[in-house]
Design an enzyme around this catalytic site. Structure first.
Site, PDB file in Angstrom:
ATOM      1  N   ASP A  67      67.776  49.189  45.242  1.00 42.17           N
ATOM      2  CA  ASP A  67      67.260  50.241  44.359  1.00 42.17           C
ATOM      3  C   ASP A  67      66.404  51.213  45.171  1.00 42.17           C
ATOM      4  O   ASP A  67      66.371  51.157  46.417  1.00 42.17           O
ATOM      5  CB  ASP A  67      66.540  49.642  43.138  1.00 42.17           C
ATOM      6  CG  ASP A  67      65.180  49.020  43.479  1.00 42.17           C
ATOM      7  OD1 ASP A  67      64.770  49.045  44.667  1.00 42.17           O
ATOM      8  OD2 ASP A  67      64.528  48.505  42.548  1.00 42.17           O
ATOM      9  N   CYS A  96      65.592  44.748  46.253  1.00 40.56           N
ATOM     10  CA  CYS A  96      64.840  45.620  45.343  1.00 40.56           C
ATOM     11  C   CYS A  96      63.373  45.476  45.725  1.00 40.56           C
ATOM     12  O   CYS A  96      63.076  45.123  46.865  1.00 40.56           O
ATOM     13  CB  CYS A  96      65.138  45.313  43.878  1.00 40.56           C
ATOM     14  SG  CYS A  96      64.671  43.660  43.310  1.00 40.56           S
ATOM     15  N   THR A 133      61.040  43.291  44.693  1.00 40.60           N
ATOM     16  CA  THR A 133      60.722  41.875  44.925  1.00 40.60           C
ATOM     17  C   THR A 133      61.928  41.046  45.350  1.00 40.60           C
ATOM     18  O   THR A 133      61.762  39.916  45.812  1.00 40.60           O
ATOM     19  CB  THR A 133      60.199  41.237  43.625  1.00 40.60           C
ATOM     20  OG1 THR A 133      61.218  41.398  42.616  1.00 40.60           O
ATOM     21  CG2 THR A 133      58.908  41.893  43.158  1.00 40.60           C
TER      22      THR A 133
HETATM   23  C1  RB5 Z   1      61.267  48.712  40.548  1.00 43.35           C
HETATM   24  O1  RB5 Z   1      60.050  49.340  40.304  1.00 43.35           O
HETATM   25  C2  RB5 Z   1      61.093  47.218  40.582  1.00 43.35           C
HETATM   26  O2  RB5 Z   1      60.896  46.742  39.291  1.00 43.35           O
HETATM   27  C3  RB5 Z   1      62.295  46.580  41.214  1.00 43.35           C
HETATM   28  O3  RB5 Z   1      62.462  47.067  42.506  1.00 43.35           O
HETATM   29  C4  RB5 Z   1      62.257  45.070  41.377  1.00 43.35           C
HETATM   30  O4  RB5 Z   1      61.094  44.628  41.977  1.00 43.35           O
HETATM   31  C5  RB5 Z   1      62.583  44.295  40.165  1.00 43.35           C
HETATM   32  O5  RB5 Z   1      62.692  43.050  40.191  1.00 43.35           O
END
Ligand code: RB5
Length: 147
Positions: A8, A65, A67
């Site tokens: 992401d 992403c 986390t």
């Molecule tokens: C995006 O802000 C964040 O929620 C995403 O990258 C991830 O950590 C979700 O699990």
């Protein structure tokens, strides 16, 4: 070996660094993630990498992403996929040896580039140990089939 990579908006820089790292080693890396830092919904990238594995477009996948958690949850919703979130290389090695995880996930807000490289190396260089783990993976598949 072809590796699908998905991410992401929070993980564009780390995705590109890992893609370069693997490409330099001779892996073919196919990008299913965003290249923009505009908000991008991680389930789309997790599903795309997982589908690419099931469609045999790639052999395995890396999902990143913030986390690693959200994108792993999304990828694990795709049938036959085992996606493991790892923040260090011991878990990454065992994710292949015991769980035969086709996708490794980590967080761009959790691990730095050197740790991400160590995680990817440990997972790619490990082999599924089969043996007692085959039955356990079959039990996981049974859960999926009962849904
Ligand atoms: C995006 O802000 C964040 O929620 C995403 O990258 C991830 O950590 C979700 O699990």
């Amino acid at each position: 070996m072809k590796i699908g990579i998905g991410n992401d908006h929070s993980a564009v820089e780390l995705k590109n660094a890992i893609k370069d790292y693997l490409t330099q080693q001779g892996y073919e890396v196919i990008n299913y993630g965003t290249d923009s830092t505009e908000a991008f919904d991680y389930p789309l990238a997790g599903e795309a990498v997982a589908n690419a594995i099931n469609n045999h477009e790639v052999d395995c996948g890396i999902c990143i992403c913030g986390t690693g958690i959200g994108i792993s949850i999304a990828a694990n919703k795709v049938k036959n996929i085992r996606a493991a979130v790892c923040s260090e290389p011991v878990s990454a090695k065992l994710a292949k040896e015991h769980n035969n995880a086709q996708i490794i996930c980590f967080g761009a807000r959790i691990v730095g580039l050197n740790m991400a490289k160590a995680i990817v190396d440990a997972w790619l260089n490990a082999s599924f140990q089969e043996d007692r783990h085959i039955k356990r993976l079959a039990l996981i598949k049974d859960i999926e089939d009962r849904q």
